[in-house]
Design a protein around this motif. Structure first.
Motif, PDB file in Angstrom:
ATOM      1  N   ALA A 139       0.826  -1.205   0.000  1.00 19.28           N
ATOM      2  CA  ALA A 139       0.000   0.000   0.000  1.00 19.28           C
ATOM      3  C   ALA A 139       0.861   1.256   0.000  1.00 19.28           C
ATOM      4  CB  ALA A 139      -0.922   0.000   1.226  1.00 19.28           C
ATOM      5  N   PHE A 140       1.954   1.242   0.763  1.00 21.86           N
ATOM      6  CA  PHE A 140       2.826   2.418   0.822  1.00 21.86           C
ATOM      7  C   PHE A 140       3.484   2.688  -0.523  1.00 21.86           C
ATOM      8  CE2 PHE A 140       7.069   4.290   1.591  1.00 21.86           C
ATOM      9  CZ  PHE A 140       6.660   5.508   2.109  1.00 21.86           C
ATOM     10  N   ARG A 172       2.330   1.827  -3.434  1.00 21.26           N
ATOM     11  CA  ARG A 172       1.292   2.363  -4.318  1.00 21.26           C
ATOM     12  C   ARG A 172       1.096   3.859  -4.056  1.00 21.26           C
ATOM     13  NH1 ARG A 172      -1.247   0.282  -8.138  1.00 21.26           N
ATOM     14  NH2 ARG A 172      -1.789  -1.911  -8.364  1.00 21.26           N
ATOM     15  N   PHE A 173       1.187   4.240  -2.786  1.00 22.76           N
ATOM     16  CA  PHE A 173       1.016   5.638  -2.396  1.00 22.76           C
ATOM     17  C   PHE A 173       2.213   6.483  -2.823  1.00 22.76           C
ATOM     18  CE2 PHE A 173       1.593   8.669   1.321  1.00 22.76           C
ATOM     19  CZ  PHE A 173       0.705   9.624   0.829  1.00 22.76           C
ATOM     20  N   ARG A 174       3.429   5.912  -2.723  1.00 21.93           N
ATOM     21  CA  ARG A 174       4.660   6.659  -3.008  1.00 21.93           C
ATOM     22  C   ARG A 174       5.534   5.855  -3.963  1.00 21.93           C
ATOM     23  NH1 ARG A 174       6.755  10.299  -3.205  1.00 21.93           N
ATOM     24  NH2 ARG A 174       8.138  10.889  -1.522  1.00 21.93           N
ATOM     25  N   PHE A 225       3.098   6.688   7.525  1.00 21.05           N
ATOM     26  CA  PHE A 225       2.056   5.947   6.813  1.00 21.05           C
ATOM     27  C   PHE A 225       1.500   4.836   7.706  1.00 21.05           C
ATOM     28  CE2 PHE A 225       0.653   2.505   4.030  1.00 21.05           C
ATOM     29  CZ  PHE A 225      -0.149   3.170   3.121  1.00 21.05           C
ATOM     30  N   PRO A 262      -5.302  10.458   1.115  1.00 22.21           N
ATOM     31  CA  PRO A 262      -4.823   9.439   0.172  1.00 22.21           C
ATOM     32  C   PRO A 262      -4.106   8.266   0.833  1.00 22.21           C
ATOM     33  CG  PRO A 262      -4.378  11.627  -0.689  1.00 22.21           C
ATOM     34  CD  PRO A 262      -4.875  11.807   0.714  1.00 22.21           C
ATOM     35  N   SER A 263      -3.282   8.546   1.826  1.00 27.04           N
ATOM     36  CA  SER A 263      -2.529   7.458   2.455  1.00 27.04           C
ATOM     37  C   SER A 263      -3.467   6.457   3.120  1.00 27.04           C
ATOM     38  CB  SER A 263      -1.540   8.017   3.478  1.00 27.04           C
ATOM     39  OG  SER A 263      -2.212   8.762   4.479  1.00 27.04           O
ATOM     40  N   TYR A 272      -5.288   4.422   0.330  1.00 24.45           N
ATOM     41  CA  TYR A 272      -4.424   3.376  -0.224  1.00 24.45           C
ATOM     42  C   TYR A 272      -4.373   2.171   0.720  1.00 24.45           C
ATOM     43  CZ  TYR A 272      -2.519   5.663  -4.364  1.00 24.45           C
ATOM     44  OH  TYR A 272      -2.367   6.204  -5.607  1.00 24.45           O
ATOM     45  N   PHE A 307      -7.949   4.847  -7.584  1.00 17.67           N
ATOM     46  CA  PHE A 307      -7.953   3.948  -6.431  1.00 17.67           C
ATOM     47  C   PHE A 307      -8.771   2.691  -6.735  1.00 17.67           C
ATOM     48  CE2 PHE A 307      -6.996   8.102  -4.726  1.00 17.67           C
ATOM     49  CZ  PHE A 307      -6.003   7.842  -3.793  1.00 17.67           C
TER      50      PHE A 307
END
Length: 346
Positions: free
Chosen positions: A184-185, A187-189, A246, A272-273, A276, A309
């Protein structure tokens, strides 16, 4: 330097490199893979050797050898001295000889490999029939203790260059069970999947390899004060602190079970975080019985302007269980209504 002359657009994604290695092996030509540290060069060689070529893998690290180690030791047979080849060289046909960290080896070791790479010989030793040579090493310009490869040796290889692929890493991470927090992280960053910088003197940095380490650490659930130190020592200080923040957001996560039970009324996080984190949790827990509700929530995401998303959530769910694509809920409840999204993302 040799690798500095190659522009970035000549680099290949892992899936492309796998195919290139396969065809080079079929042509019986030695290859060398160049790339930054920790991006999966060795893993790809193992995959090609065992899964595609169906050959036994023999491996040695060139950095651990002196030139005389390649030739082996002398022994006496019938009153004459002969060389006894080292045990790491293949003795049976149909194998792959993987020479790792070749560019890091001392120049004399690289020179000793000329004959082996091109002619399949090393003194009296000969490579067995149908044995392929694949080498790997870090780029010459990335401050990884690399010695410039002599031109005569360089000319004996097909040179292939590996780059990090976000999409392919996500799929690999899902299939190999990395912690959903890490997936997930990233995908976020996305930019933090690989942060290698030859000018940065910090010992730890983010790479596909170090994210696998971070996943293993997070799964152990250490105390927070210990966790931050472990993460700093794995992916670097700045990345670790962003990941730590996160993970704190993760604690704000709405209950995924409640979302899956009542998708029409469930909260859609604005941060957003957190969102995700939500989609990664849902993508992991969905099955054929809950697919209808899962897709109802995905449709709500799109209706609320969060198509990116929704697509990420569905892509990750299908990576975990491809059979979900055959469900009527997916075909009629999602794809038929949102086929335009797939045209946009090609």
């Amino acid at each position: 330097m040799f690798t500095q002359q190659i522009r970035k657009e000549h680099s290949m994604k892992p899936s492309e490199l796998i195919q290139a290695l396969f065809y080079a092996a079929k042509a019986n030509r030695p290859t060398i893979i160049w790339g930054d540290p920790g991006i999966g060069k060795s893993h790809i060689v193992y995959h090609v050797a065992k899964k595609l070529l169906k050959k036994k893998l023999y491996e040695f690290r060139a950095t651990l050898l002196d030139p005389v180690d390649l030739r082996g030791l002398m022994e006496i047979k019938n009153g004459r001295t002969v060389w006894a080849p080292p045990i790491f060289l293949p003795t049976k046909p149909n194998g792959v000889l993987f020479i790792d960290e070749l560019p890091t080896a001392p120049p004399l070791v690289q020179a000793a490999l000329y004959q082996l790479v091109w002619g399949g010989k090393l003194g009296e030793y000969e490579l067995p029939e149908d044995t392929i040579i694949i080498c790997a090493g870090n780029n010459e310009n990335n401050r990884a203790a690399v010695n410039r490869m002599p031109t005569p040796l360089a000319n004996r290889f097909i040179h292939l260059f590996l780059e990090v692929s976000f999409e392919e890493w996500i799929e690999w991470a899902i299939q190999n069970g990395l912690a959903i927090e890490v997936i997930a992280f990233i995908r976020f960053r996305q930019a933090l999947l690989s942060t290698f910088d030859p000018k940065n003197l910090e010992k730890a940095f983010a790479s596909p390899r170090s994210w696998e380490f971070a996943s293993d650490i997070i799964k152990q659930k250490p105390r927070k004060d210990i966790l931050i130190h472990l993460l700093r020592g794995t992916v670097g200080k700045n990345v670790a602190e962003e990941l730590y923040g996160f993970l704190e957001d993760w604690e704000l996560l709405p209950d995924p079970i409640k979302i899956m039970t009542h998708p029409s009324k469930a909260e859609i996080p604005e941060k957003p975080s957190v969102l995700y984190a939500v989609i990664q949790a849902l993508a992991k827990m969905v099955n054929k019985n809950t697919m209808q509700n899962f897709l109802e929530y995905a449709n709500r995401l799109r209706e609320n302007g969060k198509s990116e998303f929704a697509m990420a959530m569905i892509t990750d769910a299908l990576s975990r269980d491809s059979s979900l694509k055959e469900s009527s809920a997916y075909i009629k409840g999602w794809f038929a209504k949102n086929s335009d999204l797939y045209v946009q993302t090609r």
